[in-house]
Design a protein around this motif. Structure first.
Motif, PDB file in Angstrom:
ATOM      1  N   UNK A  88     -15.311   2.005 -13.366  1.00  0.00           N
ATOM      2  CA  UNK A  88     -13.901   2.831 -13.544  1.00  0.00           C
ATOM      3  C   UNK A  88     -14.016   3.668 -12.353  1.00  0.00           C
ATOM      4  N   UNK A  89     -15.072   4.215 -11.958  1.00  0.00           N
ATOM      5  CA  UNK A  89     -15.034   5.414 -10.626  1.00  0.00           C
ATOM      6  C   UNK A  89     -14.757   4.653  -9.350  1.00  0.00           C
ATOM      7  N   UNK A  90     -15.187   3.264  -9.345  1.00  0.00           N
ATOM      8  CA  UNK A  90     -15.044   2.669  -8.018  1.00  0.00           C
ATOM      9  C   UNK A  90     -13.283   1.885  -7.874  1.00  0.00           C
ATOM     10  N   UNK A  91     -12.984   1.649  -8.932  1.00  0.00           N
ATOM     11  CA  UNK A  91     -11.566   1.288  -9.223  1.00  0.00           C
ATOM     12  C   UNK A  91     -10.780   2.711  -8.803  1.00  0.00           C
ATOM     13  N   UNK A  92     -10.776   3.877  -9.283  1.00  0.00           N
ATOM     14  CA  UNK A  92     -10.231   4.970  -9.050  1.00  0.00           C
ATOM     15  C   UNK A  92     -10.145   5.236  -7.590  1.00  0.00           C
ATOM     16  N   UNK A  93     -11.302   5.017  -6.913  1.00  0.00           N
ATOM     17  CA  UNK A  93     -11.308   5.113  -5.542  1.00  0.00           C
ATOM     18  C   UNK A  93     -10.518   4.144  -4.871  1.00  0.00           C
ATOM     19  N   UNK A  94     -10.367   2.816  -5.292  1.00  0.00           N
ATOM     20  CA  UNK A  94      -9.723   1.983  -4.733  1.00  0.00           C
ATOM     21  C   UNK A  94      -8.018   2.132  -4.901  1.00  0.00           C
ATOM     22  N   UNK A  95      -7.936   2.565  -5.888  1.00  0.00           N
ATOM     23  CA  UNK A  95      -6.430   2.903  -6.229  1.00  0.00           C
ATOM     24  C   UNK A  95      -5.812   4.038  -5.386  1.00  0.00           C
ATOM     25  N   UNK A  96      -6.641   5.137  -5.123  1.00  0.00           N
ATOM     26  CA  UNK A  96      -6.242   6.143  -4.231  1.00  0.00           C
ATOM     27  C   UNK A  96      -6.240   5.525  -2.718  1.00  0.00           C
ATOM     28  N   UNK A  97      -7.235   4.699  -2.305  1.00  0.00           N
ATOM     29  CA  UNK A  97      -7.112   4.148  -0.870  1.00  0.00           C
ATOM     30  C   UNK A  97      -5.890   3.239  -1.033  1.00  0.00           C
ATOM     31  N   UNK A  98      -5.433   2.430  -1.759  1.00  0.00           N
ATOM     32  CA  UNK A  98      -4.251   1.667  -1.553  1.00  0.00           C
ATOM     33  C   UNK A  98      -2.863   2.644  -1.411  1.00  0.00           C
ATOM     34  N   UNK A  99      -2.834   3.496  -2.443  1.00  0.00           N
ATOM     35  CA  UNK A  99      -1.897   4.459  -1.978  1.00  0.00           C
ATOM     36  C   UNK A  99      -1.809   5.249  -0.801  1.00  0.00           C
ATOM     37  N   UNK A 100      -2.967   5.589  -0.260  1.00  0.00           N
ATOM     38  CA  UNK A 100      -2.931   6.315   0.919  1.00  0.00           C
ATOM     39  C   UNK A 100      -2.550   5.299   2.095  1.00  0.00           C
ATOM     40  N   UNK A 101      -2.961   3.788   1.983  1.00  0.00           N
ATOM     41  CA  UNK A 101      -2.266   2.733   2.828  1.00  0.00           C
ATOM     42  C   UNK A 101      -1.074   2.563   2.904  1.00  0.00           C
ATOM     43  N   UNK A 102      -0.549   2.681   1.634  1.00  0.00           N
ATOM     44  CA  UNK A 102       0.981   2.564   1.806  1.00  0.00           C
ATOM     45  C   UNK A 102       1.748   3.675   2.365  1.00  0.00           C
ATOM     46  N   UNK A 103       0.953   4.897   2.346  1.00  0.00           N
ATOM     47  CA  UNK A 103       1.805   6.108   2.940  1.00  0.00           C
ATOM     48  C   UNK A 103       1.632   5.896   4.060  1.00  0.00           C
ATOM     49  N   UNK A 104       0.561   5.371   4.541  1.00  0.00           N
ATOM     50  CA  UNK A 104       0.293   5.246   6.373  1.00  0.00           C
ATOM     51  C   UNK A 104       1.382   4.254   6.787  1.00  0.00           C
ATOM     52  N   UNK A 105       1.374   3.370   6.008  1.00  0.00           N
ATOM     53  CA  UNK A 105       2.247   2.133   6.747  1.00  0.00           C
ATOM     54  C   UNK A 105       3.874   2.541   6.680  1.00  0.00           C
ATOM     55  N   UNK A 106       4.266   3.361   5.623  1.00  0.00           N
ATOM     56  CA  UNK A 106       5.610   3.774   5.716  1.00  0.00           C
ATOM     57  C   UNK A 106       5.636   4.714   7.046  1.00  0.00           C
ATOM     58  N   UNK A 107       4.847   5.776   7.000  1.00  0.00           N
ATOM     59  CA  UNK A 107       4.724   6.686   8.011  1.00  0.00           C
ATOM     60  C   UNK A 107       4.973   5.937   9.434  1.00  0.00           C
ATOM     61  N   UNK A 108       4.149   5.008   9.579  1.00  0.00           N
ATOM     62  CA  UNK A 108       4.179   4.053  10.830  1.00  0.00           C
ATOM     63  C   UNK A 108       5.517   3.439  11.046  1.00  0.00           C
ATOM     64  N   UNK A 109       6.021   2.878  10.157  1.00  0.00           N
ATOM     65  CA  UNK A 109       7.217   2.048  10.364  1.00  0.00           C
ATOM     66  C   UNK A 109       8.282   3.038  10.606  1.00  0.00           C
ATOM     67  N   UNK A 110       8.481   4.172   9.868  1.00  0.00           N
ATOM     68  CA  UNK A 110       9.627   5.355  10.268  1.00  0.00           C
ATOM     69  C   UNK A 110       9.379   5.797  11.471  1.00  0.00           C
ATOM     70  N   UNK A 111       8.136   5.978  11.893  1.00  0.00           N
ATOM     71  CA  UNK A 111       7.816   6.340  13.377  1.00  0.00           C
ATOM     72  C   UNK A 111       8.501   5.510  14.285  1.00  0.00           C
ATOM     73  N   UNK A 112       8.049   4.020  14.169  1.00  0.00           N
ATOM     74  CA  UNK A 112       8.515   3.070  15.125  1.00  0.00           C
ATOM     75  C   UNK A 112       9.989   2.998  15.053  1.00  0.00           C
ATOM     76  N   UNK A 113      10.590   3.152  13.907  1.00  0.00           N
ATOM     77  CA  UNK A 113      12.117   3.070  14.031  1.00  0.00           C
ATOM     78  C   UNK A 113      12.729   4.255  14.630  1.00  0.00           C
ATOM     79  N   UNK A 114      12.125   5.377  14.562  1.00  0.00           N
ATOM     80  CA  UNK A 114      12.638   6.646  15.333  1.00  0.00           C
ATOM     81  C   UNK A 114      12.419   6.467  16.840  1.00  0.00           C
ATOM     82  N   UNK A 115      11.553   5.741  17.322  1.00  0.00           N
ATOM     83  CA  UNK A 115      11.125   5.763  18.588  1.00  0.00           C
ATOM     84  C   UNK A 115      12.093   4.655  19.152  1.00  0.00           C
ATOM     85  N   UNK A 116      12.497   3.712  18.482  1.00  0.00           N
ATOM     86  CA  UNK A 116      13.593   2.732  18.790  1.00  0.00           C
ATOM     87  C   UNK A 116      15.140   3.468  18.748  1.00  0.00           C
TER      88      UNK A 116
END
Length: 192
Positions: A88-116
């Motif tokens: 349970x504890x391991x999966x809780x950490x992994x679920x938060x990690x996945x949420x953080x990865x999605x957030x990072x990808x979204x920010x990077x994609x938006x930043x790339x679009x803004x630069x273009x």
């Protein structure tokens, strides 16, 4: 353990984000019910229970302190055993990690679009959408209004006074019928 249990009720926080546990009244109600009875909280998935490791572990700790257990059907976790608690504890950490990865990808994609020079949401004042429907182009009329706003601000006018000046001159904002101080402020403080 879960097979011998009776369903006492169903709690659903429909339409409420799972990002925070403290703003979900049904979650708080079911936790109270499980903790007061020493019951068993059954969830479809840990991602439906909470999205942050801190919230997930706080919920698990609260249940454990009250002698209650947690079962996740998707992950086949039952916290009545040591192995179940560890998983349970391991999966809780992994679920938060996945949420953080999605957030990072979204920010990077938006930043790339803004630069273009591409649109990343609403078209900001001073720009219009190019014929390709993707890129932003400078709107000459709105750019002149921005220059006027900056000039009036440099003269010491308040945001509200600038909004009144623009309305009096018949210069319309992009979306509203009248200017307001917050819109003027956002234009003044917006990075170039």
């Amino acid at each position: 353990m879960a097979n011998d249990s009776e369903v006492a009720g169903v709690w659903v926080d429909a339409g409420i984000s799972g990002k925070r546990a403290d703003n979900r009244p049904e979650l708080q109600a079911v936790l109270e019910a499980c903790c007061s009875e020493g019951g068993l909280l059954v969830v479809y998935s840990l991602s439906r229970l909470a999205r942050s490791t801190a919230d997930t572990l706080e919920i698990a700790g609260r249940l454990e302190a009250a002698g209650a257990d947690l079962v996740s059907l998707s992950e086949k976790i039952d916290t009545s055993s040591a192995a179940g608690k560890m998983l349970f504890r391991l999966l809780a950490v992994l679920a938060e990690f996945e949420r953080d990865l999605v957030s990072e990808r979204t920010k990077a994609a938006l930043s790339h679009k803004k630069r273009k020079g591409e649109r990343t949401g609403e078209v900001p004042f001073g720009f219009c959408l190019a014929a390709d429907g993707v890129r932003l182009e400078r709107d000459e009329n709105e750019s002149r209004i921005i220059e006027l706003i900056q000039s009036l601000r440099d003269q010491g006018l308040s945001y509200a006074a600038i909004a009144a000046e623009l309305d009096a001159a018949g210069m319309a904002p992009k979306k509203a019928s009248k200017w307001n101080a917050m819109t003027v402020r956002n234009i003044v403080l917006r990075p170039a």
